[in-house]
Each structure stands twice: as structure tokens, then as C-alpha cells.
Design a protein around this motif. Structure first.
Motif, PDB file in Angstrom:
ATOM      1  N   GLY A 258     -40.911  -8.214  45.233  1.00  0.00           N
ATOM      2  CA  GLY A 258     -39.596  -7.687  44.885  1.00  0.00           C
ATOM      3  C   GLY A 258     -38.888  -8.553  43.860  1.00  0.00           C
ATOM      4  O   GLY A 258     -38.402  -8.060  42.839  1.00  0.00           O
ATOM      5  N   THR A 259     -38.858  -9.860  44.109  1.00  0.00           N
ATOM      6  CA  THR A 259     -38.205 -10.766  43.154  1.00  0.00           C
ATOM      7  C   THR A 259     -39.009 -10.899  41.870  1.00  0.00           C
ATOM      8  O   THR A 259     -38.432 -11.025  40.786  1.00  0.00           O
ATOM      9  CB  THR A 259     -38.006 -12.153  43.796  1.00  0.00           C
ATOM     10  N   TYR A 264     -39.495  -9.960  36.024  1.00  0.00           N
ATOM     11  CA  TYR A 264     -40.298  -9.731  34.823  1.00  0.00           C
ATOM     12  C   TYR A 264     -40.257  -8.305  34.294  1.00  0.00           C
ATOM     13  O   TYR A 264     -40.480  -8.089  33.098  1.00  0.00           O
ATOM     14  CB  TYR A 264     -41.757 -10.113  35.107  1.00  0.00           C
ATOM     15  N   ASP A 265     -40.007  -7.321  35.155  1.00  0.00           N
ATOM     16  CA  ASP A 265     -40.154  -5.930  34.729  1.00  0.00           C
ATOM     17  C   ASP A 265     -38.837  -5.210  34.463  1.00  0.00           C
ATOM     18  O   ASP A 265     -38.845  -4.071  34.005  1.00  0.00           O
ATOM     19  CB  ASP A 265     -40.931  -5.141  35.798  1.00  0.00           C
ATOM     20  N   ARG A 266     -37.704  -5.831  34.746  1.00  0.00           N
ATOM     21  CA  ARG A 266     -36.435  -5.152  34.498  1.00  0.00           C
ATOM     22  C   ARG A 266     -36.082  -5.219  33.009  1.00  0.00           C
ATOM     23  O   ARG A 266     -36.537  -6.121  32.281  1.00  0.00           O
ATOM     24  CB  ARG A 266     -35.321  -5.815  35.314  1.00  0.00           C
ATOM     25  N   PRO A 267     -35.294  -4.285  32.499  1.00  0.00           N
ATOM     26  CA  PRO A 267     -34.849  -4.334  31.100  1.00  0.00           C
ATOM     27  C   PRO A 267     -34.007  -5.578  30.834  1.00  0.00           C
ATOM     28  O   PRO A 267     -33.172  -5.952  31.659  1.00  0.00           O
ATOM     29  CB  PRO A 267     -34.010  -3.052  30.946  1.00  0.00           C
ATOM     30  N   ARG A 268     -34.258  -6.219  29.715  1.00  0.00           N
ATOM     31  CA  ARG A 268     -33.517  -7.435  29.381  1.00  0.00           C
ATOM     32  C   ARG A 268     -32.135  -7.134  28.805  1.00  0.00           C
ATOM     33  O   ARG A 268     -31.236  -7.972  28.871  1.00  0.00           O
ATOM     34  CB  ARG A 268     -34.318  -8.271  28.369  1.00  0.00           C
ATOM     35  N   GLU A 269     -31.975  -5.957  28.212  1.00  0.00           N
ATOM     36  CA  GLU A 269     -30.682  -5.625  27.620  1.00  0.00           C
ATOM     37  C   GLU A 269     -29.656  -5.390  28.719  1.00  0.00           C
ATOM     38  O   GLU A 269     -29.933  -4.785  29.754  1.00  0.00           O
ATOM     39  CB  GLU A 269     -30.807  -4.365  26.750  1.00  0.00           C
ATOM     40  N   LEU A 282     -34.077 -16.901  42.208  1.00  0.00           N
ATOM     41  CA  LEU A 282     -34.528 -16.216  43.420  1.00  0.00           C
ATOM     42  C   LEU A 282     -36.049 -16.185  43.493  1.00  0.00           C
ATOM     43  O   LEU A 282     -36.645 -16.405  44.553  1.00  0.00           O
ATOM     44  CB  LEU A 282     -33.971 -14.792  43.459  1.00  0.00           C
ATOM     45  N   PHE A 283     -36.694 -15.926  42.360  1.00  0.00           N
ATOM     46  CA  PHE A 283     -38.152 -15.810  42.333  1.00  0.00           C
ATOM     47  C   PHE A 283     -38.841 -17.168  42.377  1.00  0.00           C
ATOM     48  O   PHE A 283     -39.776 -17.383  43.152  1.00  0.00           O
ATOM     49  CB  PHE A 283     -38.583 -15.048  41.076  1.00  0.00           C
ATOM     50  N   CYS A 284     -38.381 -18.100  41.556  1.00  0.00           N
ATOM     51  CA  CYS A 284     -39.094 -19.372  41.384  1.00  0.00           C
ATOM     52  C   CYS A 284     -38.700 -20.441  42.401  1.00  0.00           C
ATOM     53  O   CYS A 284     -39.503 -21.334  42.686  1.00  0.00           O
ATOM     54  CB  CYS A 284     -38.840 -19.930  39.974  1.00  0.00           C
TER      55      CYS A 284
END
Length: 321
Positions: A258-259, A264-269, A282-284
Motif C-alpha cells: 500500500g505504501t 511510486y505509482d501516484r501522479p506527481r503533479e 511512511l514507506f521507507c
């Protein structure tokens, strides 16, 4: 847009990078240091306790806890790759990392992330065999098989990491040398390159499918079969007991993927630097701390082993009584 070769030659090659991850909050550097130090120490303590409990408790000398011990060791390596350098930078006015240090951080970070993806899939296979093919469990999950699965997980992670790091080392980095993050990662480095990155991007997509997506799909498929088998158990108590054996792992899988997907996959804008940093933290940082907590809270055998370990440390003479 990439620079032309003539423009590249006029640029100064990058020898160090400046992290901008927490630059928006200069007055909170001390607070950030205490928070991340607490998280890091909690991660080290929790995962070390899990490793110690699985080693000294005979009840935990099973494939499931062998994988858990390796996951705990992996999480220690994972956080040690990023947090100590981050803690040091909180006291530095210029938060830098050398070019060689950046590549080294990428190598260990990508190795740990890729290894964890494959190891979680191996743990899902263990739960599938235990619930769906229990009579064959001693053969299908023998000591030799478990060692091969763990070694294969590390091998996949390292091969993936060596490939990415070697390709990253061929990039021409002419500036700017600012990374809008608190760590070095492949996508961030590609943004700073003034040479062709098409090969790097292609390999990144292939790796995302093989090291990231494939283990995720395998894990999801395993749990579809596991849940289907659990639902066919006639008694409610039997279903509850069967599900309890994989609940902790399923929770860890959901938290990790999930994190990771959100990172990595969400839009950066549309996302600020602060939001990017929060998601990456949260992820790292947070996820490796949560893993031992999830297993210790939801698993009676782990809780019992940790209790005995604590009693043994408090009253060492009683172990021989």
C-alpha cells in the motif's frame, strides 16, 4: 529536456548532491531528529527482539518464523541504509551526500526493497502450503527449500540493484545537484541526468514488473486460494485458527505494498514537497518499524516467545531452574 553533447561538455560534472527533503522547515530540525531517532531505535529494538525470539524459542523453529527472522534482519538493513545519514544531516547546514555515497545508498536501498518484495511472496507461499496442502508441508517447506527461498530473494534483490546501480553510474550528471528528497533513488537521479536515460527507464519498467508487480500478484493469488480454503473449513473455530496463522503476514503485505504503490505509482503533479516526503517516510521509515509490532500484537506464539525472552533477561538464573 536533455542537453546536447556540446552543452554537456560545458557543464561541471556533479561530485555531490544536496538533499532538500526537510528544507521547508528549518526550525523543526531538532524535532525531526528526535522523531526519526526514536523510530530508528524502535525499529532496531523490535526487529532484534523478533530475531532473538525466533532463535531461542523451540516453538518458533518453523519455516514461518524462519522467514519472519529474515524479514526482521532485512528491515534493519533497510532502515540503516537511509536513517543514520538523515540523522547526521539534521545537524548540517548543507545536507549533502557524495556521488559515490549516493550510488552506494541506491545499491543498498534497491537491494533491500527488491528482496522484501520477493521474500513476502515466499512467505505467502509458505502460508499457502500450510493451509491448502498441509500433508505435504514438511516436504514442500523443508529446511533446504526455505534456505533456497531466502537466498533466492536476496539474489533477486541484488541482481536488480546491481543492474540499476551500474546503469546509474553511466549517466552524465551535469547539474543541478539538488535532490528534492532525503535519500537517493533511481527516479530522482534520472531527473538530474543530462544524458539519454531511455535504457535506464526501460530497465526500471521491466524491474517494476518482475521484482515489484510479479511478487505482488503471486502473493495476492496465494491469498485468494488461502481464503477460499479457509472458507471451506466447516467449523468457525477452525476458520478462525487457520486465518490467525496468516493474519499478521497479510497485514504486513497490505502495509508494504500500500505504501509502496502510493509512493511510486501516484501522479506527481499536484503534490507538494512535504507530501512527497511524508509518503516516502511512511514507506521507507515507518513500515519497517511496524512489521515487528504487527507480528507481536497479532501472534500468540511470538508474544509468548517475547515474554519468555524478557523474563530470561530479567531473571537469567531462572532459565536453568
Amino acid at each position: 529536456m536533455k542537453l546536447a553533447p556540446s552543452e554537456m561538455n560545458n557543464q561541471t560534472h556533479v561530485t555531490e548532491f544536496i538533499f532538500l527533503g526537510f528544507s521547508n522547515h528549518p526550525s523543526l530540525q531538532g524535532v525531526f531528529f528526535l522523531v526519526f531517532l526514536t523510530i530508528y531505535l524502535t525499529t532496531l529494538l523490535g526487529n532484534t527482539l523478533i530475531m532473538s525470539a525466533t532463535r531461542i524459542s523451540p516453538a518458533l523453529h518453523t519455516p514461518m518464523y524462519y522467514f519472519l527472522s529474515n524479514l526482521s534482519f532485512l528491515d534493519i538493513c533497510y532502515t540503516t541504509t537511509t536513517i543514520p545519514a538523515m540523522l547526521v544531516n539534521f545537524f548540517r547546514e548543507k545536507k549533502t551526500i557524495s556521488y559515490e555515497g549516493c550510488l552506494s545508498q541506491i545499491f543498498f536501498f534497491v537491494t533491500c526493497a527488491g528482496t522484501e518484495c520477493v521474500l513476502l511472496a515466499a512467505m505467502a507461499y509458505d502460508r499457502y502450503v500450510a493451509i491448502c496442502r498441509p500433508l505435504q508441508y514438511p516436504v514442500l517447506m523443508s529446511t533446504h527449500v526455505c534456505v533456497c527461498l531466502v537466498a533466492g530473494s536476496w539474489l533477486c534483490g541484488m541482481v536488480n540493484s546491481v543492474t540499476h546501480t551500474a546503469l546509474a553510474a553511466t549517466l552524465t550528471l551535469c547539474g543541478p545537484n539538488q535532490i528534492s528528497h532525503f535519500l537517493c533513488d533511481i527516479p530522482l537521479l534520472l531527473k538530474l541526468s543530462c544524458s539519454d536515460t531511455s535504457v535506464n527507464e526501460s530497465v526500471l519498467h521491466v524491474a517494476s514488473a518482475t521484482i515489484g508487480l510479479s511478487p505482488c500478484l503471486f502473493t495476492a493469488g496465494s491469498y485468494v486460494l488461502i481464503i477460499s480454503a479457509i472458507l471451506r473449513i466447516p467449523s468457525a473455530q477452525g476458520r478462525r485458527k487457520a486465518f490467525s496463522t496468516c493474519a499478521s503476514h497479510l497485514t504486513v503485505v497490505v502495509v508494504f505494498y500500500g505504501t509502496a504503490n502510493f509512493n511510486y505509482d501516484r501522479p506527481r503533479e499536484g503534490y507538494s514537497l512535504d507530501m512527497d516526503i511524508l509518503v516516502s517516510v511512511l514507506f521507507c521509515v515507518v513500515t519497517p518499524m511496524l512489521n515487528p509490532i504487527i507480528y507481536s500484537l497479532r501472534n500468540k506464539e511470538v508474544k509468548g516467545a517475547l515474554r519468555k525472552l524478557a523474563e530470561g533477561c530479567a531473571f537469567p538464573g531462572d532459565s536453568n531452574a
